[in-house]
Scaffold this motif. Structure first.
Motif, PDB file in Angstrom:
ATOM      1  N   ARG A  34     -10.680  -3.080  -1.520  1.00  0.00           N
ATOM      2  CA  ARG A  34     -10.587  -1.814  -0.796  1.00  0.00           C
ATOM      3  C   ARG A  34     -10.198  -2.076   0.663  1.00  0.00           C
ATOM      4  NH1 ARG A  34     -12.364   3.400  -2.031  1.00  0.00           N
ATOM      5  NH2 ARG A  34     -11.959   2.587  -4.109  1.00  0.00           N
ATOM      6  N   THR A  44      -2.562   2.628  -1.499  1.00  0.00           N
ATOM      7  CA  THR A  44      -3.286   2.098  -2.650  1.00  0.00           C
ATOM      8  C   THR A  44      -4.775   2.174  -2.338  1.00  0.00           C
ATOM      9  OG1 THR A  44      -3.330  -0.165  -1.793  1.00  0.00           O
ATOM     10  CG2 THR A  44      -1.472   0.418  -3.222  1.00  0.00           C
ATOM     11  N   LEU A  45      -5.589   2.140  -3.383  1.00  0.00           N
ATOM     12  CA  LEU A  45      -7.038   2.135  -3.177  1.00  0.00           C
ATOM     13  C   LEU A  45      -7.603   0.730  -3.312  1.00  0.00           C
ATOM     14  CD1 LEU A  45      -8.050   5.373  -5.112  1.00  0.00           C
ATOM     15  CD2 LEU A  45      -7.854   5.036  -2.645  1.00  0.00           C
ATOM     16  N   ALA A  77      -6.580  -2.894   1.042  1.00  0.00           N
ATOM     17  CA  ALA A  77      -5.717  -1.717   0.878  1.00  0.00           C
ATOM     18  C   ALA A  77      -5.659  -0.911   2.178  1.00  0.00           C
ATOM     19  CB  ALA A  77      -6.229  -0.842  -0.267  1.00  0.00           C
ATOM     20  N   THR A  82      -5.214  -0.257  -7.671  1.00  0.00           N
ATOM     21  CA  THR A  82      -5.747   1.109  -7.599  1.00  0.00           C
ATOM     22  C   THR A  82      -6.349   1.551  -8.936  1.00  0.00           C
ATOM     23  OG1 THR A  82      -4.082   1.679  -5.944  1.00  0.00           O
ATOM     24  CG2 THR A  82      -5.131   3.521  -7.106  1.00  0.00           C
ATOM     25  N   SER A  83      -5.699   1.145 -10.019  1.00  0.00           N
ATOM     26  CA  SER A  83      -6.126   1.690 -11.322  1.00  0.00           C
ATOM     27  C   SER A  83      -7.257   0.882 -11.952  1.00  0.00           C
ATOM     28  CB  SER A  83      -4.935   1.738 -12.279  1.00  0.00           C
ATOM     29  OG  SER A  83      -4.597   0.435 -12.685  1.00  0.00           O
ATOM     30  N   GLU A 102     -10.529   0.874 -11.763  1.00  0.00           N
ATOM     31  CA  GLU A 102     -11.619   0.286 -10.966  1.00  0.00           C
ATOM     32  C   GLU A 102     -12.851   0.044 -11.832  1.00  0.00           C
ATOM     33  OE1 GLU A 102     -12.096   2.823  -7.429  1.00  0.00           O
ATOM     34  OE2 GLU A 102     -11.664   0.981  -6.304  1.00  0.00           O
ATOM     35  N   ASP A 122      -1.265  -4.343  -6.410  1.00  0.00           N
ATOM     36  CA  ASP A 122      -1.914  -3.033  -6.374  1.00  0.00           C
ATOM     37  C   ASP A 122      -3.021  -2.961  -7.425  1.00  0.00           C
ATOM     38  OD1 ASP A 122      -2.642  -0.386  -6.425  1.00  0.00           O
ATOM     39  OD2 ASP A 122      -0.599   0.406  -6.584  1.00  0.00           O
TER      40      ASP A 122
END
Ligand SMILES: [Zn+2]
Length: 282
Positions: free
Chosen positions: A225, A239-240, A228, A193-194, A196, A191
């Motif tokens: 991206r 998730t991003l 995800a 996501t955080s 970026e 993951d």
């Protein structure tokens, strides 16, 4: 610490003596080129960022001399390119707060020569001193010969360690060829996501590779991206950003396991998945 080449370089962003800096390593990523660990191993970099008890060490095996060059760098000699790429890798180590960064300085021809034991010996030295819990390298279905060469040397180095000294996990990560093709049960998803912003910073530092028109920074963030969003066809994105790895741990748990067959089994599960779906809806 003695490496096979006198020109190998080590860099410790917070200035600790190298061996002390290396000994705190919990996560180690070993890539072929300056920028590969930032492209493929963002997850361990972020896991260790600002942590007291988790430290990331990066290893770049090659010398950067053969790098493509354009724009600002188009008239640079091989030696000038090498220096630029070393400088960029050290900048990334500062921004990512790595425990240490090592550059082994091998020409890629050495890495692609399975009979040359020098890179493997250096990796054994580093792995023995750093004793990481998790190791990240290129995946074995990558399409860049030098990347696959590095992954094979990493497997060889880990197999040569005494059983109790090997890391818990070895992951093969995405650079030249992503791992979206693997069946979902084979994917190890990380993951992303955080942070970026931090991910983008680490990728954006490699100006000598990007400014000639190869947008590794945008492409890598775009791949995260895309992974995800396309991971699950039902429901909303959880998730991003996501990167995938192939779990190579079985290759170090069983040093006799055939490497090529192990990769072929992943490809066969993909082939079977495609065949099954065609039959099901046909
Ligand atoms: Zn590379």
């Amino acid at each position: 610490m003695q490496f096979q080449l006198d020109t190998a370089e080590v860099f410790v962003p917070d200035g600790l003596p190298f061996e002390q800096a290396l000994a705190r390593t919990t996560h180690m990523a070993i890539g072929a080129h300056q920028d590969d660990v930032e492209i493929m191993a963002a997850s361990p970099i972020l896991q260790c960022f600002q942590q007291e008890d988790k430290w990331f060490t990066g290893v770049a095996v090659t010398d950067g001399r053969g790098s493509p060059r354009d724009a600002l760098y188009k008239d640079y000699s091989d030696e000038e390119m090498r220096r630029v790429r070393f400088k960029e890798q050290k900048k990334a180590a500062v921004v990512g707060e790595y425990a240490a960064q090592v550059i082994l300085d091998y020409p890629s021809t050495v890495v692609k020569d399975g009979k040359n034991q020098q890179p493997t010996r250096d990796l054994v030295t580093l792995l023995t001193a750093a004793h990481p819990r998790s190791v990240y390298t290129h995946n074995l279905a990558d399409k860049h010969d030098t990347h696959v060469g590095v992954a094979l040397r990493v497997v060889a180095a880990l197999r040569s360690l005494p059983e109790g000294e090997r890391p818990e996990k070895l992951y093969g990560c995405e650079v030249w060829r992503d791992l979206d093709w693997m069946v979902d049960s084979d994917k190890v998803p990380f993951d992303l996501t955080s942070h970026e912003n931090l991910q983008a910073s680490l990728l954006g530092l490699y100006d000598s590779q990007i400014c000639g028109g190869k947008h590794y920074d945008l492409a890598t963030m775009g791949r995260r991206r895309a992974n995800a969003t396309y991971f699950e066809s039902h429901g909303v994105d959880v998730t991003l950003g996501l990167s995938y790895a192939m779990d190579l741990s079985p290759l170090i748990q069983d040093p006799e396991k055939d490497i090529s067959q192990f990769v072929q089994e992943h490809i066969q599960r993909f082939a079977q998945d495609v065949a099954d779906r065609l039959r099901r809806v046909g």
